[in-house]
Design a protein around this motif. Structure first.
Motif, mmCIF file in Angstrom:
data_model
loop_
_atom_site.group_PDB
_atom_site.id
_atom_site.type_symbol
_atom_site.label_atom_id
_atom_site.label_comp_id
_atom_site.label_asym_id
_atom_site.label_seq_id
_atom_site.Cartn_x
_atom_site.Cartn_y
_atom_site.Cartn_z
ATOM 1 N N ILE A 36 26.157 61.799 44.132
ATOM 2 C CA ILE A 36 27.354 61.799 44.967
ATOM 3 C C ILE A 36 28.536 61.304 44.152
ATOM 4 O O ILE A 36 28.391 60.784 43.047
ATOM 5 C CB ILE A 36 27.166 60.917 46.221
ATOM 6 N N ASN A 37 29.719 61.462 44.727
ATOM 7 C CA ASN A 37 30.949 60.971 44.110
ATOM 8 C C ASN A 37 31.379 59.683 44.811
ATOM 9 O O ASN A 37 31.681 59.697 46.002
ATOM 10 C CB ASN A 37 32.056 62.026 44.213
ATOM 11 N N GLN A 38 31.370 58.595 44.060
ATOM 12 C CA GLN A 38 31.712 57.282 44.608
ATOM 13 C C GLN A 38 33.154 56.928 44.260
ATOM 14 O O GLN A 38 33.544 57.000 43.091
ATOM 15 C CB GLN A 38 30.768 56.224 44.037
ATOM 16 N N PRO A 39 33.985 56.541 45.254
ATOM 17 C CA PRO A 39 35.375 56.176 44.959
ATOM 18 C C PRO A 39 35.454 54.995 44.004
ATOM 19 O O PRO A 39 34.671 54.039 44.096
ATOM 20 C CB PRO A 39 35.941 55.818 46.336
ATOM 21 N N ALA A 40 36.385 55.063 43.065
ATOM 22 C CA ALA A 40 36.576 53.986 42.097
ATOM 23 C C ALA A 40 38.006 54.033 41.596
ATOM 24 O O ALA A 40 38.761 54.959 41.893
ATOM 25 C CB ALA A 40 35.585 54.118 40.934
ATOM 26 N N TRP A 41 38.379 53.017 40.829
ATOM 27 C CA TRP A 41 39.724 52.921 40.265
ATOM 28 C C TRP A 41 39.683 53.220 38.774
ATOM 29 O O TRP A 41 38.702 52.920 38.094
ATOM 30 C CB TRP A 41 40.301 51.517 40.474
ATOM 31 N N ALA A 93 38.142 53.953 32.980
ATOM 32 C CA ALA A 93 37.633 54.373 34.280
ATOM 33 C C ALA A 93 36.622 53.348 34.799
ATOM 34 O O ALA A 93 36.100 52.523 34.045
ATOM 35 C CB ALA A 93 36.990 55.755 34.177
ATOM 36 N N GLY A 94 36.346 53.430 36.108
ATOM 37 C CA GLY A 94 35.325 52.580 36.702
ATOM 38 C C GLY A 94 35.703 51.122 36.822
ATOM 39 O O GLY A 94 34.867 50.237 36.628
ATOM 40 N N LEU A 95 36.955 50.841 37.159
ATOM 41 C CA LEU A 95 37.378 49.445 37.322
ATOM 42 C C LEU A 95 36.777 48.846 38.589
ATOM 43 O O LEU A 95 36.680 49.521 39.617
ATOM 44 C CB LEU A 95 38.895 49.350 37.423
ATOM 45 N N ASP A 96 36.407 47.563 38.524
ATOM 46 C CA ASP A 96 35.997 46.895 39.757
ATOM 47 C C ASP A 96 37.243 46.487 40.531
ATOM 48 O O ASP A 96 38.361 46.497 40.018
ATOM 49 C CB ASP A 96 35.099 45.691 39.459
ATOM 50 N N THR A 102 44.192 42.771 40.020
ATOM 51 C CA THR A 102 44.968 42.017 39.031
ATOM 52 C C THR A 102 45.983 42.913 38.342
ATOM 53 O O THR A 102 47.150 42.534 38.154
ATOM 54 C CB THR A 102 44.032 41.388 37.989
ATOM 55 N N LEU A 103 45.544 44.119 37.968
ATOM 56 C CA LEU A 103 46.462 45.052 37.317
ATOM 57 C C LEU A 103 47.551 45.512 38.278
ATOM 58 O O LEU A 103 48.725 45.630 37.891
ATOM 59 C CB LEU A 103 45.687 46.256 36.783
ATOM 60 N N ASN A 104 47.178 45.743 39.527
ATOM 61 C CA ASN A 104 48.145 46.240 40.510
ATOM 62 C C ASN A 104 49.302 45.260 40.697
ATOM 63 O O ASN A 104 50.441 45.677 40.911
ATOM 64 C CB ASN A 104 47.437 46.491 41.842
ATOM 65 N N GLU A 105 49.032 43.978 40.600
ATOM 66 C CA GLU A 105 50.081 42.972 40.763
ATOM 67 C C GLU A 105 51.102 43.022 39.635
ATOM 68 O O GLU A 105 52.242 42.600 39.800
ATOM 69 C CB GLU A 105 49.448 41.575 40.825
ATOM 70 N N ARG A 106 50.709 43.555 38.483
ATOM 71 C CA ARG A 106 51.586 43.574 37.311
ATOM 72 C C ARG A 106 52.203 44.936 37.042
ATOM 73 O O ARG A 106 52.975 45.097 36.098
ATOM 74 C CB ARG A 106 50.799 43.110 36.080
ATOM 75 N N LEU A 107 51.874 45.934 37.853
ATOM 76 C CA LEU A 107 52.403 47.281 37.631
ATOM 77 C C LEU A 107 53.928 47.354 37.652
ATOM 78 O O LEU A 107 54.511 48.126 36.880
ATOM 79 C CB LEU A 107 51.814 48.250 38.663
ATOM 80 N N PRO A 108 54.634 46.602 38.517
ATOM 81 C CA PRO A 108 56.103 46.695 38.499
ATOM 82 C C PRO A 108 56.720 46.340 37.144
ATOM 83 O O PRO A 108 57.826 46.787 36.829
ATOM 84 C CB PRO A 108 56.537 45.686 39.583
ATOM 85 N N SER A 114 49.714 53.266 35.696
ATOM 86 C CA SER A 114 49.410 53.447 37.114
ATOM 87 C C SER A 114 47.915 53.285 37.346
ATOM 88 O O SER A 114 47.095 53.423 36.432
ATOM 89 C CB SER A 114 49.867 54.829 37.604
ATOM 90 N N LEU A 115 47.572 52.985 38.595
ATOM 91 C CA LEU A 115 46.181 52.961 39.046
ATOM 92 C C LEU A 115 45.885 54.274 39.750
ATOM 93 O O LEU A 115 46.656 54.717 40.599
ATOM 94 C CB LEU A 115 45.943 51.795 40.000
#
Length: 219
Positions: A36-41, A93-96, A102-108, A114-115
């Motif tokens: 199956i295809n499992q959602p991931a970041w 690929a495959g970020l927990d 943590t990365l999303n907080e620093r994207l600005p 991008s994630l």
């Protein structure tokens, strides 16, 4: 400021960006999914959106490598494979969830990074069917050279063994293209036209035990 304005005019245009389709699933003869295809970041970099100042760009890439759990050499090696520059190119690929948050907080503070919400392969019973189902992995330089004329991208996955490799033409995620208008920083803006993506095919195999039946009795 002529060169600077010329660059801004160049990137303020519509670019063709791949539309990614999920890889097909594999089911047994009873319709039970085995793969199956499992959602991931995943972390993606739009190269043209990175800082043009060499010092700022190097600083941002150093920070990104740290957040992604990569060395600077690994990150630069990935970016060297980017042949487009105007589409998000996957570097990890495959970020927990914790690392992704943590990365999303620093994207600005990280232009061009991008994630991406993507799908990774998950095998329901790898110990029992692993030798038959095989596995997928990142396309390597040799495979990409042989397959790029068929539309393969340097950051996608490919079947490496078993059914995953033997049924590659059916299971491969075949996507279309969309036109994306980017701004002077390379960030995606308006989408003038988005063609429909061509999804991969799912397949059924002869694997699997007969479905259990409820006991019966005579009355």
């Amino acid at each position: 400021q002529g060169p600077s304005f010329a660059r801004q005019a160049l990137v303020n245009r519509v670019h063709r960006v791949p539309v990614v389709a999920e890889r097909g699933v594999i089911s047994d003869r009873h319709g039970v999914q085995l793969v199956i295809n499992q959602p991931a970041w995943s972390i993606a970099v739009t190269t043209v959106g990175l800082a043009t100042n060499p010092a700022r760009r190097a600083s941002e890439l150093d920070q990104l490598a740290l957040l992604a759990g990569m060395t600077g050499a690994e990150l630069n090696g990935k970016l060297d494979q980017d042949i487009d520059g105007y589409r998000p190119f996957t570097v990890r690929a495959g970020l927990d969830d914790s690392r992704a948050q943590t990365l999303n907080e620093r994207l600005p503070q990280m232009p061009g990074v991008s994630l991406q919400h993507v799908a990774i392969r998950q095998y329901v019973d790898p110990e029992l069917y692993g030798h038959l189902l095989g596995y997928v992995g990142p396309i390597d330089a040799t495979e990409y050279k042989a397959l790029k004329h068929r539309g393969y991208l340097p950051d996608e996955v490919i079947g490496k063994a078993g059914l995953g490799a033997g049924l590659e033409d059916l299971l491969r995620r075949r996507g279309g293209w969309r036109g994306v208008e980017s701004d002077a920083n390379g960030r995606a803006g308006r989408v003038p036209r988005t063609p429909t993506a061509v999804t991969a095919s799912s397949v059924s195999s002869s694997l699997g035990s007969p479905p259990a039946r409820a006991p019966t009795c005579a009355v």
